[in-house]
Design a protein around this motif. Structure first.
Motif, PDB file in Angstrom:
ATOM      1  N   SER A 176      27.038 -29.773   2.450  1.00  0.00           N
ATOM      2  CA  SER A 176      27.843 -29.091   3.464  1.00  0.00           C
ATOM      3  C   SER A 176      27.020 -28.005   4.145  1.00  0.00           C
ATOM      4  CB  SER A 176      29.080 -28.444   2.853  1.00  0.00           C
ATOM      5  OG  SER A 176      29.544 -29.154   1.768  1.00  0.00           O
ATOM      6  N   SER A 177      26.210 -27.284   3.367  1.00  0.00           N
ATOM      7  CA  SER A 177      25.409 -26.220   3.984  1.00  0.00           C
ATOM      8  C   SER A 177      24.392 -26.793   4.945  1.00  0.00           C
ATOM      9  CB  SER A 177      24.684 -25.374   2.951  1.00  0.00           C
ATOM     10  OG  SER A 177      25.275 -25.417   1.725  1.00  0.00           O
ATOM     11  N   TYR A 178      23.771 -27.928   4.565  1.00  0.00           N
ATOM     12  CA  TYR A 178      22.810 -28.566   5.490  1.00  0.00           C
ATOM     13  C   TYR A 178      23.506 -28.903   6.800  1.00  0.00           C
ATOM     14  CZ  TYR A 178      18.609 -29.294   2.668  1.00  0.00           C
ATOM     15  OH  TYR A 178      17.444 -29.117   1.967  1.00  0.00           O
ATOM     16  N   ALA A 179      24.720 -29.489   6.698  1.00  0.00           N
ATOM     17  CA  ALA A 179      25.434 -29.887   7.907  1.00  0.00           C
ATOM     18  C   ALA A 179      25.738 -28.679   8.785  1.00  0.00           C
ATOM     19  CB  ALA A 179      26.720 -30.610   7.532  1.00  0.00           C
ATOM     20  N   LEU A 180      26.159 -27.578   8.166  1.00  0.00           N
ATOM     21  CA  LEU A 180      26.533 -26.397   8.945  1.00  0.00           C
ATOM     22  C   LEU A 180      25.324 -25.634   9.468  1.00  0.00           C
ATOM     23  CD1 LEU A 180      29.495 -25.239   6.769  1.00  0.00           C
ATOM     24  CD2 LEU A 180      29.602 -25.648   9.225  1.00  0.00           C
ATOM     25  N   TYR A 181      24.175 -25.873   8.851  1.00  0.00           N
ATOM     26  CA  TYR A 181      22.964 -25.174   9.272  1.00  0.00           C
ATOM     27  C   TYR A 181      22.593 -25.546  10.708  1.00  0.00           C
ATOM     28  CZ  TYR A 181      18.362 -23.041   8.797  1.00  0.00           C
ATOM     29  OH  TYR A 181      17.261 -22.245   8.961  1.00  0.00           O
TER      30      TYR A 181
ATOM     31  N   ILE B 199      22.060 -23.912  16.627  1.00  0.00           N
ATOM     32  CA  ILE B 199      22.123 -24.393  18.002  1.00  0.00           C
ATOM     33  C   ILE B 199      22.971 -23.469  18.876  1.00  0.00           C
ATOM     34  CG2 ILE B 199      23.023 -26.227  19.483  1.00  0.00           C
ATOM     35  CD1 ILE B 199      22.212 -28.211  17.381  1.00  0.00           C
ATOM     36  N   PHE B 200      24.149 -23.087  18.369  1.00  0.00           N
ATOM     37  CA  PHE B 200      25.086 -22.326  19.190  1.00  0.00           C
ATOM     38  C   PHE B 200      24.731 -20.841  19.219  1.00  0.00           C
ATOM     39  CE2 PHE B 200      27.817 -26.005  18.022  1.00  0.00           C
ATOM     40  CZ  PHE B 200      27.927 -26.499  19.308  1.00  0.00           C
ATOM     41  N   PRO B 201      25.224 -20.131  20.247  1.00  0.00           N
ATOM     42  CA  PRO B 201      24.934 -18.689  20.312  1.00  0.00           C
ATOM     43  C   PRO B 201      25.654 -17.932  19.201  1.00  0.00           C
ATOM     44  CG  PRO B 201      26.444 -19.326  22.058  1.00  0.00           C
ATOM     45  CD  PRO B 201      25.954 -20.595  21.443  1.00  0.00           C
ATOM     46  N   ILE B 202      24.931 -16.987  18.589  1.00  0.00           N
ATOM     47  CA  ILE B 202      25.540 -16.208  17.507  1.00  0.00           C
ATOM     48  C   ILE B 202      26.214 -14.966  18.068  1.00  0.00           C
ATOM     49  CG2 ILE B 202      23.503 -14.823  16.865  1.00  0.00           C
ATOM     50  CD1 ILE B 202      24.366 -15.645  13.892  1.00  0.00           C
TER      51      ILE B 202
ATOM     52  N   GLU C 148      24.550 -12.311  28.492  1.00  0.00           N
ATOM     53  CA  GLU C 148      23.410 -12.939  27.823  1.00  0.00           C
ATOM     54  C   GLU C 148      23.882 -13.553  26.521  1.00  0.00           C
ATOM     55  OE1 GLU C 148      19.310 -11.164  26.982  1.00  0.00           O
ATOM     56  OE2 GLU C 148      20.313  -9.628  28.181  1.00  0.00           O
ATOM     57  N   GLN C 149      23.489 -14.802  26.281  1.00  0.00           N
ATOM     58  CA  GLN C 149      23.858 -15.419  25.011  1.00  0.00           C
ATOM     59  C   GLN C 149      22.634 -15.547  24.125  1.00  0.00           C
ATOM     60  OE1 GLN C 149      26.037 -19.045  25.846  1.00  0.00           O
ATOM     61  NE2 GLN C 149      27.929 -17.873  25.625  1.00  0.00           N
ATOM     62  N   HIS C 150      22.788 -15.153  22.861  1.00  0.00           N
ATOM     63  CA  HIS C 150      21.663 -15.218  21.937  1.00  0.00           C
ATOM     64  C   HIS C 150      21.949 -16.206  20.807  1.00  0.00           C
ATOM     65  CE1 HIS C 150      19.255 -12.020  23.542  1.00  0.00           C
ATOM     66  NE2 HIS C 150      20.259 -11.161  23.499  1.00  0.00           N
ATOM     67  N   THR C 151      21.003 -17.106  20.554  1.00  0.00           N
ATOM     68  CA  THR C 151      21.060 -17.857  19.297  1.00  0.00           C
ATOM     69  C   THR C 151      20.344 -17.007  18.252  1.00  0.00           C
ATOM     70  OG1 THR C 151      19.016 -18.967  19.835  1.00  0.00           O
ATOM     71  CG2 THR C 151      21.035 -20.110  20.417  1.00  0.00           C
TER      72      THR C 151
ATOM     73  N   ALA D  70      28.383 -19.627  16.462  1.00  0.00           N
ATOM     74  CA  ALA D  70      27.409 -19.861  15.388  1.00  0.00           C
ATOM     75  C   ALA D  70      27.608 -18.906  14.227  1.00  0.00           C
ATOM     76  CB  ALA D  70      25.989 -19.721  15.936  1.00  0.00           C
ATOM     77  N   SER D  71      28.252 -17.752  14.495  1.00  0.00           N
ATOM     78  CA  SER D  71      28.386 -16.780  13.401  1.00  0.00           C
ATOM     79  C   SER D  71      29.273 -17.332  12.281  1.00  0.00           C
ATOM     80  CB  SER D  71      28.906 -15.439  13.913  1.00  0.00           C
ATOM     81  OG  SER D  71      30.095 -15.613  14.623  1.00  0.00           O
ATOM     82  N   THR D  72      30.329 -18.068  12.656  1.00  0.00           N
ATOM     83  CA  THR D  72      31.172 -18.675  11.613  1.00  0.00           C
ATOM     84  C   THR D  72      30.359 -19.688  10.808  1.00  0.00           C
ATOM     85  OG1 THR D  72      33.070 -18.455  13.069  1.00  0.00           O
ATOM     86  CG2 THR D  72      33.343 -19.852  11.151  1.00  0.00           C
TER      87      THR D  72
END
Lengths: 204, 204
Positions: B55-60, B65-68, B78-81, B175-177
């Motif tokens: 599950s952690s690999y999948a969520l990694y 990819i998404f902005p945090i 401004e969006q930051h990953t 991405a933070s979630t």
């Protein structure tokens, strides 16, 4: 067979003769190097004192503003709690709950549990919940992340200082004091001794 | 009694709560001191760790990819990953902080994911070498896990402090979630892995 004289390493299950190092010494597992036991000076008394101190300081640390910023005449200050609420209002409830637990709830429960356990041991009062309190304390210890939060404050400060003026709030001093107290609390609590004491109280 | 054998081989089980060593009988499977159920090894350790790890690999992936977080300053959004945030810090000449964030939010999660995978492979294929070193790897992973929360805490503080209406505002990204979930799941994965399995496989 007498089990009293034997011990097992929790990380490699090596059967060992029970050792009783003096204060300042430590016992390591000869096979895997696990730190089996490091006795602490006046563990019960210190834990009791530090948990009371922690319980007092946790309130200003949580309620007073930690840091603030000034930009173009506007200023705004943040507390631990407002960070959680901010995340919650943005729809990040899962992250908000995680931050709430690891920076406010678990440190508080750890302090309360340490207080309850050490107070019972100090006054030699048996309580049927002592074992479960101790177990909860051991489980939750890892999830109280005040020191990581402190590092987060430092990084946030450096990021902010580049674009705006920083205000260091009084809550920050209380927070650092809380950090020092919880770190001392964790190192003064001698789980091995506490369990021994609890077992003795149960038998009496 | 052979001193260098596993406690389990002698029919002894160490209570994972209080550390009391006892010999379970058919009638009592509970620890005499703290009332915990006795398990010689963590039940279904490998299965549980594998599930949590995958599950952690999948969520990694979404975590990177998404902005945090999204920074709005004077009308500019401004969006930051995670990686983008580190790049921004390097651009602003804040090397030490950039390295700190790089270690906490990229290297530590990677070390945990790959490290736990290797530990699982070790147990599955019964690797015979360097058991002590593998136990050390386990210890490092268990210790270092919580420090990846740094980024999450930093965002929580920024969300609280940077809230000046139209002038500047910080919003947490999706991405933070995912990232918080990776941290929590890998912490649980490390907890559910039983390092004694490494030693059980050593033939000596």
């Amino acid at each position: 067979m007498k089990n009293i004289k034997l011990d097992a390493c929790p990380e490699c299950d090596l059967l060992l003769n029970q050792s009783s190092p003096e204060i300042g010494e430590k016992a390591l597992c000869p096979r895997c190097g696990y730190l089996l036991y490091r006795p602490r000076k006046q563990s019960v008394e210190r834990t009791l004192a530090l948990s009371i101190a922690g319980f007092i300081i946790i309130f200003p640390a949580n309620l007073l503003p930690l840091i603030g910023m000034k930009l173009l005449g506007n200023s705004h200050e943040g507390t631990l709690w407002s960070g959680v609420m901010g995340l919650f209002n943005e729809g990040m409830w899962a992250v908000a709950v995680l931050v709430l637990m690891s920076s406010i709830l678990f440190p508080l429960t750890n302090i309360i549990l340490s207080f309850l356990i050490s107070a019972h041991l100090y006054f030699n009062k048996p309580n049927k919940y002592l074992g479960s309190w101790m177990r909860w304390l051991q489980h939750l210890d890892e999830w109280a992340m005040l020191e990581v939060y402190t590092l987060g404050i430092i990084v946030a400060c450096v990021k902010l200082a580049a674009d705006a003026d920083l205000i260091l709030g009084f809550g920050l001093y209380a927070f650092v004091a809380l950090l020092v107290i919880t770190a001392m609390l964790a190192s003064s609590l001698d789980a091995y001794l506490f369990w021994k004491h609890i077992a003795r109280l149960h038998e009496a | 009694m052979k001193p260098n054998a596993a406690a389990l081989a002698q029919g002894l089980i160490r209570c994972h709560g209080c550390g009391h060593l006892s010999k379970p009988t058919r009638l009592s499977r509970k620890c005499r001191v703290c009332g915990n159920y006795l398990h010689a090894r963590i039940p279904h350790s490998v299965q549980r760790t594998t599930a949590l790890l995958s599950s952690s690999y999948a969520l990694y992936i979404p975590a990177n990819i998404f902005p945090i977080m999204t920074v709005m300053q004077l009308g500019v959004t401004e969006q930051h990953t995670i990686l983008g945030g580190i790049m921004a810090l390097i651009d602003k000449d804040m090397m030490p902080i950039a390295i700190l964030v790089l270690v906490a939010s990229i290297l530590v999660p990677l070390l945990k994911l790959l490290g736990i995978s290797l530990l699982l492979l070790n147990v599955h294929y019964r690797w015979q070498r360097n058991a002590r070193l593998w136990t050390k790897l386990y210890r490092v992973i268990a210790f270092v896990g919580r420090w990846s929360m740094l980024d999450i805490f930093m965002i929580s503080i920024l969300v609280a402090v940077v809230d000046l209406g139209g002038v500047s505002k910080v919003i947490a990204g999706p991405a933070s979630t995912a990232f918080a979930a990776v941290v929590v799941l890998t912490m649980f994965a490390a907890k559910s892995f039983d390092p004694r399995l490494i030693w059980d496989n050593q033939l000596e």
